[in-house]
Design a protein around this motif. Structure first.
Motif, PDB file in Angstrom:
ATOM      1  N   UNK A 289       0.829  -1.204   0.000  1.00 29.78           N
ATOM      2  CA  UNK A 289       0.000   0.000   0.000  1.00 29.78           C
ATOM      3  C   UNK A 289       0.869   1.261   0.000  1.00 29.78           C
ATOM      4  N   UNK A 290       0.435   2.324  -0.707  1.00 28.17           N
ATOM      5  CA  UNK A 290       1.115   3.618  -0.547  1.00 28.17           C
ATOM      6  C   UNK A 290       0.617   4.327   0.710  1.00 28.17           C
TER       7      UNK A 290
ATOM      8  N   UNK B  53       8.540  12.285  15.157  1.00 27.95           N
ATOM      9  CA  UNK B  53       7.359  11.705  15.786  1.00 27.95           C
ATOM     10  C   UNK B  53       6.229  11.704  14.763  1.00 27.95           C
ATOM     11  N   UNK B  54       5.608  10.550  14.565  1.00 25.78           N
ATOM     12  CA  UNK B  54       4.506  10.458  13.611  1.00 25.78           C
ATOM     13  C   UNK B  54       3.302  11.232  14.152  1.00 25.78           C
ATOM     14  N   UNK B  55       2.789  12.154  13.348  1.00 23.74           N
ATOM     15  CA  UNK B  55       1.616  12.924  13.767  1.00 23.74           C
ATOM     16  C   UNK B  55       0.380  12.585  12.937  1.00 23.74           C
ATOM     17  N   UNK B  56       0.591  12.017  11.736  1.00 24.75           N
ATOM     18  CA  UNK B  56      -0.548  11.684  10.887  1.00 24.75           C
ATOM     19  C   UNK B  56      -0.150  10.593   9.898  1.00 24.75           C
ATOM     20  N   UNK B  57      -1.037   9.616   9.736  1.00 27.70           N
ATOM     21  CA  UNK B  57      -0.819   8.543   8.767  1.00 27.70           C
ATOM     22  C   UNK B  57      -2.051   8.437   7.871  1.00 27.70           C
ATOM     23  N   UNK B  58      -1.827   8.499   6.563  1.00 33.17           N
ATOM     24  CA  UNK B  58      -2.933   8.433   5.612  1.00 33.17           C
ATOM     25  C   UNK B  58      -2.640   7.377   4.548  1.00 33.17           C
TER      26      UNK B  58
ATOM     27  N   UNK C 213      -9.232   7.855  -3.399  1.00 35.38           N
ATOM     28  CA  UNK C 213      -8.348   8.292  -2.317  1.00 35.38           C
ATOM     29  C   UNK C 213      -6.916   8.511  -2.805  1.00 35.38           C
ATOM     30  N   UNK C 214      -6.476   7.689  -3.742  1.00 34.79           N
ATOM     31  CA  UNK C 214      -5.130   7.865  -4.301  1.00 34.79           C
ATOM     32  C   UNK C 214      -4.956   9.275  -4.849  1.00 34.79           C
ATOM     33  N   UNK C 215      -5.962   9.728  -5.594  1.00 37.37           N
ATOM     34  CA  UNK C 215      -5.878  11.055  -6.203  1.00 37.37           C
ATOM     35  C   UNK C 215      -5.996  12.173  -5.172  1.00 37.37           C
ATOM     36  N   UNK C 216      -6.637  11.889  -4.047  1.00 37.29           N
ATOM     37  CA  UNK C 216      -6.728  12.883  -2.976  1.00 37.29           C
ATOM     38  C   UNK C 216      -5.392  13.035  -2.243  1.00 37.29           C
ATOM     39  N   UNK C 217      -4.684  11.911  -2.092  1.00 39.09           N
ATOM     40  CA  UNK C 217      -3.480  11.907  -1.256  1.00 39.09           C
ATOM     41  C   UNK C 217      -2.197  12.254  -2.003  1.00 39.09           C
ATOM     42  N   UNK C 218      -2.122  11.893  -3.287  1.00 34.31           N
ATOM     43  CA  UNK C 218      -0.843  11.993  -3.983  1.00 34.31           C
ATOM     44  C   UNK C 218      -0.937  12.812  -5.268  1.00 34.31           C
TER      45      UNK C 218
END
Length: 200
Positions: A91-92, A106-111, A122-127
């Motif tokens: 997964x990306x 420190x990880x603050x957000x994972x999507x 979602x791919x197009x929203x994130x990348x």
């Protein structure tokens, strides 16, 4: 008193320091740690969780560092003496880190994209389109796939060394199982033995 000090030592011995989150100033190690943490409890639980990834892009957006990565997460367990894959996901991810005063991430957000019908959306929203093009090429890029798998194999080797099983074969693909010869004529015995073997 001596008794109090002994109680203190006994308390320390009960602590599993392996479960403490260790922060590092190394971004690649922080990404690996984040992937293991984010996938914990999401899949069939084997004996060891491992990951391999490639970083597609990093961006600095003070005070954050954003990493776009493609990762493979696996669970490993022994089957017939072979340490093999029992669960996997490729997964990306878009991971956002902050830095403390010591430079540790420190990880603050994972999507990541959702499964099913929303995946492409979602791919197009994130990348960006540039990252999407890279993601599409990965499954057919033998060197990249091998790089990711090698990270998992090296991590697995370290674990096997730690439990004195360094001679065990590691497999990231399905292996034919050597099941014991059980007589189908004796149904009750067969069921009991098969359940016990499955538990084993």
């Amino acid at each position: 008193t001596k008794e109090h000090f002994q109680d203190y030592l006994d308390t320390i011995k009960k602590i599993d320091f392996g479960k403490f989150k260790v922060y590092t100033s190394n971004l690649e190690q922080s990404i690996a740690d984040a992937l293991l943490t984010e996938n914990e409890g999401q899949f069939y639980q084997g004996e060891l969780a491992a990951q391999g990834h490639i970083t597609l892009l990093t961006q600095e957006d003070s005070p954050y560092t954003i990493a776009s990565v493609y990762a493979k997460y696996v669970q490993m367990q022994f089957q017939n003496g072979i340490f093999e894959l029992c669960a996997t996901s490729s997964m990306p991810y878009k991971l956002t880190f902050s830095k403390d005063k010591y430079g540790n991430y420190t990880l603050t957000k994972s999507e990541k994209p959702q499964d099913g019908a929303l995946y492409v959306q979602d791919l197009y929203k994130l990348f960006t389109e540039e990252i999407l093009n890279k993601i599409q090429l990965i499954p057919n890029n033998t060197d990249t796939v091998q790089n990711i798998d090698n990270q998992i194999i090296q991590y697995s080797k370290g674990y096997l060394d730690s439990i004195s099983r360094s001679d065990a074969k590691i497999s990231l693909s399905y292996q034919e199982k050597a099941y014991p010869p059980l007589s189908e004529e004796n149904a009750m015995e067969f069921d009991a033995l098969y359940r016990a073997y499955t538990d084993y």
